[in-house]
Motif scaffolding. Structure first.
Motif, PDB file in Angstrom:
ATOM      1  N   LEU A 236       3.275   2.749   6.742  1.00 27.91           N
ATOM      2  CA  LEU A 236       2.011   2.150   6.317  1.00 27.91           C
ATOM      3  C   LEU A 236       1.808   0.795   6.985  1.00 27.91           C
ATOM      4  O   LEU A 236       2.732  -0.013   7.081  1.00 27.91           O
ATOM      5  CB  LEU A 236       1.985   1.959   4.794  1.00 27.91           C
ATOM      6  N   LEU A 237       0.584   0.569   7.423  1.00 30.77           N
ATOM      7  CA  LEU A 237       0.136  -0.734   7.909  1.00 30.77           C
ATOM      8  C   LEU A 237      -0.895  -1.224   6.904  1.00 30.77           C
ATOM      9  O   LEU A 237      -2.014  -0.702   6.841  1.00 30.77           O
ATOM     10  CB  LEU A 237      -0.476  -0.609   9.302  1.00 30.77           C
ATOM     11  N   ILE A 238      -0.535  -2.213   6.124  1.00 33.83           N
ATOM     12  CA  ILE A 238      -1.360  -2.647   5.000  1.00 33.83           C
ATOM     13  C   ILE A 238      -2.143  -3.889   5.414  1.00 33.83           C
ATOM     14  O   ILE A 238      -1.564  -4.930   5.741  1.00 33.83           O
ATOM     15  CB  ILE A 238      -0.467  -2.914   3.774  1.00 33.83           C
ATOM     16  N   GLN A 239      -3.468  -3.760   5.410  1.00 34.89           N
ATOM     17  CA  GLN A 239      -4.361  -4.818   5.872  1.00 34.89           C
ATOM     18  C   GLN A 239      -4.997  -5.498   4.663  1.00 34.89           C
ATOM     19  O   GLN A 239      -5.728  -4.867   3.898  1.00 34.89           O
ATOM     20  CB  GLN A 239      -5.455  -4.221   6.776  1.00 34.89           C
ATOM     21  N   SER A 240      -4.732  -6.796   4.505  1.00 38.39           N
ATOM     22  CA  SER A 240      -5.151  -7.512   3.303  1.00 38.39           C
ATOM     23  C   SER A 240      -5.996  -8.735   3.632  1.00 38.39           C
ATOM     24  O   SER A 240      -5.734  -9.434   4.623  1.00 38.39           O
ATOM     25  CB  SER A 240      -3.923  -7.972   2.502  1.00 38.39           C
ATOM     26  N   ALA A 241      -6.981  -8.980   2.795  1.00 40.12           N
ATOM     27  CA  ALA A 241      -7.772 -10.204   2.894  1.00 40.12           C
ATOM     28  C   ALA A 241      -7.081 -11.301   2.097  1.00 40.12           C
ATOM     29  O   ALA A 241      -6.477 -11.049   1.053  1.00 40.12           O
ATOM     30  CB  ALA A 241      -9.178  -9.967   2.356  1.00 40.12           C
ATOM     31  N   GLU A 242      -7.175 -12.521   2.584  1.00 38.28           N
ATOM     32  CA  GLU A 242      -6.527 -13.623   1.875  1.00 38.28           C
ATOM     33  C   GLU A 242      -7.173 -13.870   0.505  1.00 38.28           C
ATOM     34  O   GLU A 242      -6.478 -14.072  -0.495  1.00 38.28           O
ATOM     35  CB  GLU A 242      -6.600 -14.895   2.715  1.00 38.28           C
ATOM     36  N   LYS A 243      -8.513 -13.838   0.470  1.00 37.86           N
ATOM     37  CA  LYS A 243      -9.226 -14.153  -0.774  1.00 37.86           C
ATOM     38  C   LYS A 243      -9.642 -12.858  -1.460  1.00 37.86           C
ATOM     39  O   LYS A 243     -10.807 -12.457  -1.417  1.00 37.86           O
ATOM     40  CB  LYS A 243     -10.451 -15.008  -0.463  1.00 37.86           C
ATOM     41  N   ASP A 244      -8.685 -12.178  -2.048  1.00 39.97           N
ATOM     42  CA  ASP A 244      -8.932 -10.874  -2.661  1.00 39.97           C
ATOM     43  C   ASP A 244      -7.987 -10.723  -3.853  1.00 39.97           C
ATOM     44  O   ASP A 244      -7.047  -9.916  -3.834  1.00 39.97           O
ATOM     45  CB  ASP A 244      -8.699  -9.769  -1.616  1.00 39.97           C
ATOM     46  N   ASP A 245      -8.249 -11.511  -4.878  1.00 42.46           N
ATOM     47  CA  ASP A 245      -7.306 -11.635  -5.995  1.00 42.46           C
ATOM     48  C   ASP A 245      -7.001 -10.294  -6.656  1.00 42.46           C
ATOM     49  O   ASP A 245      -5.855 -10.020  -7.019  1.00 42.46           O
ATOM     50  CB  ASP A 245      -7.846 -12.618  -7.036  1.00 42.46           C
ATOM     51  N   ARG A 246      -8.018  -9.472  -6.838  1.00 38.02           N
ATOM     52  CA  ARG A 246      -7.827  -8.218  -7.581  1.00 38.02           C
ATOM     53  C   ARG A 246      -6.839  -7.305  -6.865  1.00 38.02           C
ATOM     54  O   ARG A 246      -5.927  -6.756  -7.475  1.00 38.02           O
ATOM     55  CB  ARG A 246      -9.177  -7.511  -7.755  1.00 38.02           C
ATOM     56  N   ILE A 247      -7.018  -7.120  -5.558  1.00 32.24           N
ATOM     57  CA  ILE A 247      -6.131  -6.245  -4.792  1.00 32.24           C
ATOM     58  C   ILE A 247      -4.782  -6.910  -4.552  1.00 32.24           C
ATOM     59  O   ILE A 247      -3.715  -6.279  -4.682  1.00 32.24           O
ATOM     60  CB  ILE A 247      -6.787  -5.845  -3.457  1.00 32.24           C
ATOM     61  N   ASN A 248      -4.786  -8.183  -4.221  1.00 34.04           N
ATOM     62  CA  ASN A 248      -3.538  -8.866  -3.906  1.00 34.04           C
ATOM     63  C   ASN A 248      -2.608  -8.967  -5.112  1.00 34.04           C
ATOM     64  O   ASN A 248      -1.376  -9.049  -4.945  1.00 34.04           O
ATOM     65  CB  ASN A 248      -3.821 -10.252  -3.329  1.00 34.04           C
ATOM     66  N   ALA A 249      -3.168  -8.954  -6.311  1.00 35.63           N
ATOM     67  CA  ALA A 249      -2.330  -8.999  -7.511  1.00 35.63           C
ATOM     68  C   ALA A 249      -1.458  -7.744  -7.646  1.00 35.63           C
ATOM     69  O   ALA A 249      -0.428  -7.759  -8.324  1.00 35.63           O
ATOM     70  CB  ALA A 249      -3.205  -9.156  -8.754  1.00 35.63           C
ATOM     71  N   MET A 250      -1.865  -6.657  -6.988  1.00 38.45           N
ATOM     72  CA  MET A 250      -1.090  -5.415  -7.039  1.00 38.45           C
ATOM     73  C   MET A 250       0.090  -5.419  -6.068  1.00 38.45           C
ATOM     74  O   MET A 250       0.976  -4.554  -6.166  1.00 38.45           O
ATOM     75  CB  MET A 250      -1.999  -4.222  -6.695  1.00 38.45           C
ATOM     76  N   TRP A 251       0.090  -6.341  -5.117  1.00 40.19           N
ATOM     77  CA  TRP A 251       1.057  -6.284  -4.034  1.00 40.19           C
ATOM     78  C   TRP A 251       2.516  -6.448  -4.467  1.00 40.19           C
ATOM     79  O   TRP A 251       3.384  -5.688  -3.998  1.00 40.19           O
ATOM     80  CB  TRP A 251       0.717  -7.296  -2.950  1.00 40.19           C
ATOM     81  N   PRO A 252       2.883  -7.394  -5.336  1.00 37.15           N
ATOM     82  CA  PRO A 252       4.308  -7.544  -5.657  1.00 37.15           C
ATOM     83  C   PRO A 252       4.959  -6.250  -6.149  1.00 37.15           C
ATOM     84  O   PRO A 252       6.058  -5.890  -5.700  1.00 37.15           O
ATOM     85  CB  PRO A 252       4.305  -8.637  -6.727  1.00 37.15           C
ATOM     86  N   ASP A 253       4.301  -5.541  -7.056  1.00 39.11           N
ATOM     87  CA  ASP A 253       4.861  -4.286  -7.552  1.00 39.11           C
ATOM     88  C   ASP A 253       4.886  -3.215  -6.466  1.00 39.11           C
ATOM     89  O   ASP A 253       5.840  -2.433  -6.365  1.00 39.11           O
ATOM     90  CB  ASP A 253       4.068  -3.777  -8.762  1.00 39.11           C
ATOM     91  N   PHE A 254       3.816  -3.166  -5.659  1.00 37.40           N
ATOM     92  CA  PHE A 254       3.746  -2.190  -4.575  1.00 37.40           C
ATOM     93  C   PHE A 254       4.863  -2.466  -3.562  1.00 37.40           C
ATOM     94  O   PHE A 254       5.581  -1.555  -3.130  1.00 37.40           O
ATOM     95  CB  PHE A 254       2.368  -2.280  -3.903  1.00 37.40           C
ATOM     96  N   GLU A 255       5.024  -3.719  -3.198  1.00 37.76           N
ATOM     97  CA  GLU A 255       6.058  -4.081  -2.230  1.00 37.76           C
ATOM     98  C   GLU A 255       7.445  -3.715  -2.748  1.00 37.76           C
ATOM     99  O   GLU A 255       8.274  -3.149  -2.009  1.00 37.76           O
ATOM    100  CB  GLU A 255       5.992  -5.573  -1.919  1.00 37.76           C
ATOM    101  N   ALA A 256       7.700  -4.020  -3.999  1.00 32.32           N
ATOM    102  CA  ALA A 256       9.010  -3.706  -4.578  1.00 32.32           C
ATOM    103  C   ALA A 256       9.278  -2.207  -4.555  1.00 32.32           C
ATOM    104  O   ALA A 256      10.395  -1.769  -4.243  1.00 32.32           O
ATOM    105  CB  ALA A 256       9.082  -4.241  -6.003  1.00 32.32           C
ATOM    106  N   ALA A 257       8.248  -1.417  -4.864  1.00 29.17           N
ATOM    107  CA  ALA A 257       8.410   0.037  -4.861  1.00 29.17           C
ATOM    108  C   ALA A 257       8.619   0.573  -3.446  1.00 29.17           C
ATOM    109  O   ALA A 257       9.436   1.484  -3.227  1.00 29.17           O
ATOM    110  CB  ALA A 257       7.200   0.696  -5.508  1.00 29.17           C
TER     111      ALA A 257
END
Length: 306
Positions: A236-257
């Protein structure tokens, strides 16, 4: 790094309009169905900055698809067409998509292009054409086809998509991926790229398709359930916006998994950008960062679909 919001232009005067961040925040809520157009305009109308009404700023944010086309549908490097195909278990049992075949002899590596939460609009068709001219067989399915197709209006498209059975809609995307992978012009190597709702759907395809998906590129998409991440085989190549609180809040759990399941992945955060920064039909578009994200996406597909 500057925190000033991007500027748009007044359609009548062509003068730059600096859009207040509060208007962008309201637009994000509106785009994701948390308020209707009337409420969006009402709340924007209560804001005035330096003599500029929030209503003027809100109007500047609405998509301008004709101005955003980058590859013509008549470009001689590609042959675009609309195709229909079966979709057992989906919304109606049949789907339609925008298929872009590169010029020359196939087979070609294939990429599914998944739209946002409003159906197959002209921006997504343009993304499919961009991939086509680079040598990928691209299919952009229209999740709204079973209910009449993209209506030519994002507001109506958003309401139509919201009203669909979401599990059946995901099945339609899975069936679209399988149709593309089995296409006579496909090499059998399949990638998927998606934006917003489509980004989350790329993650779902990765969960459900296993080895059949060779690469996934979600742009600012919702993470899958952590318990399902172990089913992912595709890098996966995950493309993220810096100012995107709703989506970015999911990242720690996703990254850990992802780490726990040893899933190959890389993530890029694009500085100064907002959710939707790749979409060149609205002022959230960031030309420099979108070009970099697109360059990385194409390189990723070339690496994994060759």
């Amino acid at each position: 790094m500057t925190t000033e919001a991007p500027a748009s232009r007044n359609a009548d005067t062509e003068k730059p309009i600096h859009i207040d961040q509060r208007i962008f925040d309201l637009y994000d809520e509106y785009c994701h169905g948390y308020m209707d157009r009337r409420e969006f305009m009402k709340r924007c109308g209560a804001i005035t900055v330096a003599g500029v009404s929030g209503l003027v700023m809100a109007q500047a944010l609405l998509p301008r698809y004709a101005e955003a086309q980058t590859i013509s549908f008549t470009d001689d490097r590609i042959t675009p067409s609309y195709v229909t195909y079966p979709s057992e278990g989906g919304t109606s049992g049949e789907m339609r998509g925008y298929l872009v075949r590169p010029a020359g002899d196939g087979p070609f590596p294939s990429v599914l292009v998944i739209h946002e939460n409003r159906g197959l609009n002209p921006y997504i068709e343009d993304v499919a054409r961009r991939l086509g001219v680079l040598g990928f067989l691209a299919l952009a399915p229209d999740g709204l086809y079973p209910v009449g197709g993209y209506p030519g209006n994002d507001d109506k498209g958003r309401e139509l998509q919201k009203g669909l059975d979401q599990a059946a809609l995901t099945t339609d995307m899975l069936n679209s991926a399988r149709f593309l992978q089995a296409h006579a012009d496909s090499s059998g190597k399949l990638g998927a790229v998606g934006f917003c709702w489509g980004g989350g759907t790329v993650n779902q395809l990765a969960v459900h398709m296993g080895d059949d998906l060779s690469a996934g590129v979600p742009f600012y998409g919702a993470a899958p359930d952590s318990a399902q991440v172990a089913n992912i085989s595709a890098p996966l190549l995950i493309q993220s916006a810096e100012k995107d609180d709703r989506i970015n809040a999911m990242w720690p759990d996703f990254e850990a998994a992802l780490q726990a399941a040893d899933v190959s992945h890389e993530r890029h955060i694009y500085p100064g950008t907002m959710h939707g920064f790749h979409n060149n039909s609205t002022p959230r578009f960031d030309e420099e960062q979108a070009a970099l994200a697109e360059e990385r996406t194409v390189a990723f597909f070339r690496e994994h679909l060759s």
